[in-house]
Design an enzyme around this catalytic site. Structure first.
Site, PDB file in Angstrom:
ATOM      1  CB  SER A  44      32.364  20.616  -1.025  1.00 13.60           C
ATOM      2  OG  SER A  44      32.218  19.757   0.093  1.00 13.60           O
ATOM      3  CG  ASP A  70      27.753  13.169   1.451  1.00  9.30           C
ATOM      4  OD1 ASP A  70      27.064  13.920   2.186  1.00  9.30           O
ATOM      5  OD2 ASP A  70      28.589  13.607   0.652  1.00  9.30           O
ATOM      6  CG  HIS A 121      28.316  17.532   0.664  1.00  4.96           C
ATOM      7  ND1 HIS A 121      29.021  16.344   0.581  1.00  4.96           N
ATOM      8  CD2 HIS A 121      29.217  18.504   0.386  1.00  4.96           C
ATOM      9  CE1 HIS A 121      30.273  16.588   0.248  1.00  4.96           C
ATOM     10  NE2 HIS A 121      30.436  17.886   0.131  1.00  4.96           N
TER      11      HIS A 121
END
Lengths: 215, 215, 215, 215, 215, 215, 215, 215
Positions: A14, A190, A193
């Site tokens: 991601s 978090d 990211h």
């Protein structure tokens, strides 16, 4: 790889994906996603227009090194790249911490190293070069458990890179400066990211590696 | 407050809010939100139906102790409660870490203590009782900077509670067991908002405090 | 089943489903749905962290015992559970009352008992234990027609449980206290789907059964 | 009221509202909502085109007799009707059962009767006629607590109607036949809001009352 | 067909469909659509509960007699009905007027009659009875071109019905009264799809035919 | 009005509106709506670029001549136009047919003529010219009731135009050719709102009138 | 092709597509899209009703001459047209300018000419006539690079048209007048997709070509 | 302005706005928008953490220099900045080309210069410094009409900057390199809004100016 047009495929999770176009992350209108891949592409067009660089983002949310391997043939080799950048390992580690009861989702150190070695072998069998970008955790305390585990994976990647003559970018180290100046909560929601300052750091480091390769 | 019907108002931030009905969080169909307030209400109806407990959730996302004070008259006193539970301080601290360049959003220790003291004075002027629930950070290392800062605020709340004879619930301590057994990433995505196991811990602690009060 | 990690699969209808992740209800971010399964999981993590309990919610809206049987191989056995909790029968009965003209949707007592017996036989053929949770109707008058019919099904389930040494939880009885104190309209909008107090009752009863099993 | 064009205003709660146009429920394209009001209008246009009947639906979801009174001047008198049909009382009763902890939402028998009497007085002060439609609960057992309470309110409405010479339609009695043949779950999902067969019963009863008035 | 439970399937176009459930239009929560089929079902449950009538709406928007024939096996015979009501022909005609350049969408009189005859033959081969409902156009002037054409198709349907002893309902005639009292624009927005008064007319006529059949 | 830039305001109902920008229908990206106004603008830019024509669409869905008058000051005079085209009257007539029970929505012939006369007087008081476009009904039979009524209104508009030296465009007559060749259902779904061929007819007629005025 | 009904298929890219119905762009309710195809259809119905013209829009966003060829059999021949209008080439050129790094998306001049020749051969093998509409770029400076390239493609299309006796419409030339009077930004947001004045120009030119063919 | 914390407000149009938070563009989660402002902020945090730079984006889509002036007091002065960057003029020019018939939207050169001079005077009256960023048009041909006009505005801005000792960044010149290597269609879809490579150019130029100011 100093020919008129150079094609670079980015493989990852991601952190690379960032909403890129599917199935192939290439083209106008946000097709590269909104992260370091798009920033890297912008830097290349502005600073090295003579490279004729063609950037393809093949990151997929949630991927581990195991997932990368499973789609390497279709997502990398079929693209016939000149260069492949690999940023992987965050989810290999993260699942061990956020999903302790689902061991089938954990990619342990031995498997991680084995997966990277198999990726490294691809380089010998095809005409492209690899660049390895280390996984990282946006936490400044190296004793913090998930940071410590991530460092372990970074060391494994460095080892595989060295064995195979693959340029290695230590992103955890690259973030050291930012983490000294800012609390993780400012850089990321978090600790995984990164927001724009972190994406800029990765894009610059990737550019440094590509510039070295092109001599 | 041992009369046939007891009304409890919960004041707080997003940890209490959890999508409650606006402007008043009371009634059926999720009006209490999906967090510890609703769980606490369920426990009360199952275990203490004779209390006739009426629960009103007045938490609002992002609130600091400064915000609570500003809406105390309309959101607490106008409800004519018998009991008021206050869980506040996370955002007072968090903004100092995730928004370092916006000092006007920071509620520093002196102001935090002063805000709590003003809330404590309300008790004397009205017929209700207060319960203080400490702010917490789901991080097991007490040296971690934001955890350390949060502990400082928890100590201030305990101090104000003691001065005013207000029952004090140390939620940071209540989470110690969970944090020993699980990595924060399993319990919460940002070390601030607990998932269901954490909500259960808060609900039980609040129930313990209310049971004590009712003797 | 006292090994380090225990896996429990919950089979049922909409009372279990509650918006769980599909196709497999396991993991973070609401994957367990918002009902008793998620509450049970929270209790286990808080009170019995040493169990290493892994909870998988396989409830599906509208299912009858006939539907459970049809997907038992893929949805239960393929999960290789240690424990399987079964809460079924509400729709077997409900269709007889709300869809009187569609007899093909009715699961009559004989078929219900036969379906449960076939499920019970699975236990002998696999290494897991079963727990049966009785169907219930949130109506306090046992002469009310649908309540009376549901009691009949509950008795059948108890019978099959006894025959096969399966722990049996009488949820209809568990709700007796709540129904004495509250009108059904407060506990549920249709006398079938309990709101949070009812979900708490189920979660606690299931926990009691699992604690007994683990001795 | 036998003039060429007759205007009837329907006042009530969600049973009348059914998604009518706001602020005034009159006109084409579903403006009358999808319940008995629209059915009644259809019957009038098919069976009594010579009436030139103009139907205005002023029902509002959740209303009690208290709410009707509060908006009587603007929503009824300002419409200058020839006839006003009133179907009210369900929510006056329901809140006592589904919101036991919010007594301020309960309209008790004395207030209900007083509200109806005040509505009845409007008739004397204006040129229109009233028709009263009793509240009802789709439960066949008259001892069931909420059914018993609803019957009490129906009796009060009948009393006020008799005192003031207002035609009274006993809808609870009108549903007796349906309830003998069908379980409530077939006729309604919550024993309050009837599906189409129930709406047809109300529309026909209202038509009977209007036909009587027009002689 | 006077057995305890009677199943009626309605075949038709958008006038029957009205948003019914797909693939089978049967059950609660609007599964019958919001037109005459649902109204007819309500009348049957209220007035003839002893019939045990089971209504299935199989109308599909835009269908012609050609489309009905194509799906007769799966949508009618597979349902094993006792009675089949057929309201078809509007689109057979309409396409000739609104899509003059697409002749492949036109169902001309010869084909229409042939299609109906094939449907009539189904009755002999299966155990169910048919009822034919004529197509109609909500226009009061019989010389108007599309009305005239529709009358021609209505006559063809009557002819096929007579040949095969099938009850025939002349809906065009049934609308004569409404059309005398109201301009088409009040009854329908396009002279094809009737609003509620028109739906009521169809439902009553269908009920009359079914009552005759049951004698 | 032969100056370098000419501003034309179009006043009307839904036939002019066609989804134009609000509050002022001028500019790029569909601001003129998707009807004859946009087509007229395109013709002017292609065929008469030297006009420097500026088109402003001020049509509003559902408007009658009464509504036009009410907003004339703000929507026309405040725009300081050189030319004002008025296409109005459809809703004045339509409401008499589709809403027979709401006489307050009907604009009868006397009022219609009076409204037009008041609009005509504006011309004398300001520096702009008016163009009148007749209302129309896409029905070929002049005896059809709503068509006959619309013709009556067209005649009134012609009368007011003649009295005041205002160019008059007979749109009903302009549609005669199309209606001879096509059934109304092909040209419009409700005999009121023309699809593209009809919009083209209006645009061309308006262009003819404006060309005449500019000599 | 002077028979009673004439069918014309339009093949092209987004300039033709304009939101047409899929898979076949024919019929009411915007099925022709909102561009020149719909305008052309309107002109034909108004000015040449005797043609009985049937227009089918088969344009697809983003198509090049390569894409047209690939779907010619199913999208053109299967429609059995009398006439086929082809407006193609914009994307063949555009990709060379906006996607310089993706050479596989570029249709170079040789391939473009070859594709057109293959299309031209279809005419000999089937009974329909072709009309070629040149690609264009809404830029007034013929030295501008993309305009110059587009002119090159227009010349190639003219060449193929001449060789095969296919009527050729030079749309670039047709826009010369508009471009003299207006800046491209007024006529189009990207110099490729014309707004309504440009669509009108294309529709008129296509009509001219069709009129010539019909003699 | 070399104090510990520096606040910079960016004033501009859609090129600055890029979806920033409203009413004040400051904070986490995309509050700075997705353009050069966010990139500039990232560069500052990575390269100059000691500046303590606080970036506030106050750009608004569609703004001209006239609009900036109108909201200067509330959107700039009320923020008490240390530095204000102004990138304005694109819409002042663009409206003259895309909306030729709406002269009230055109900001002509005289007004543009006057607006900038008034902005420059603010600097003297407050304690902040200004930076001017020239408007630009992504077209390589300086004779192209809109490019030529934009250059004229750029020269005016430079003039005002020089008069007032304000640092001036010539962005048109900064884009010269990119325009030499790439066709505008690759860099932007409308020659006005740059994609990421263009945003990077602006961010770097703004950083250069700020670095100079800070010495």
């Amino acid at each position: 790889m100093n020919k008129a047009q150079t094609k670079i495929v980015v493989m990852g999770d991601s952190i690379s994906d960032c909403g890129r176009a599917k199935p192939v992350g290439e083209g106008l209108f946000g097709a590269l996603g909104r992260g370091y891949v798009s920033l890297f592409d912008a830097m290349a067009q502005v600073d090295h227009p003579e490279w004729g660089l063609r950037v393809v983002n093949m990151g997929i949310d949630g991927n581990t090194s195991r997932d990368l391997l499973a789609r390497w043939e279709t997502d990398v080799n079929a693209q016939a790249p000149d260069l492949v950048a690999v940023l992987i390992g965050i989810n290999d580690v993260w699942r061990q911490f956020d999903s302790p009861f689902q061991p089938e989702t954990h990619v342990l150190p031995d498997e991680y190293a084995a997966n990277l070695r198999q990726i490294a072998r691809q380089q010998a069998q095809h005409s492209y070069r690899l660049v390895f970008l280390s996984p990282f955790f946006l936490e400044s305390n190296p004793q913090e458990p998930m940071r410590a585990r991530m460092d372990e994976y970074g060391a494994l990647m460095r080892e595989v890179a060295t064995e195979n003559g693959i340029p290695f970018v230590d992103l955890q180290q690259a973030f050291a400066g930012l983490l000294q100046n800012f609390y993780p909560g400012y850089l990321t929601w978090d600790r995984v990211h990164p927001s724009e300052p972190g994406q800029l750091v990765i894009a610059r480091k990737l550019m440094g590696a590509v510039e070295s390769l092109r001599g």
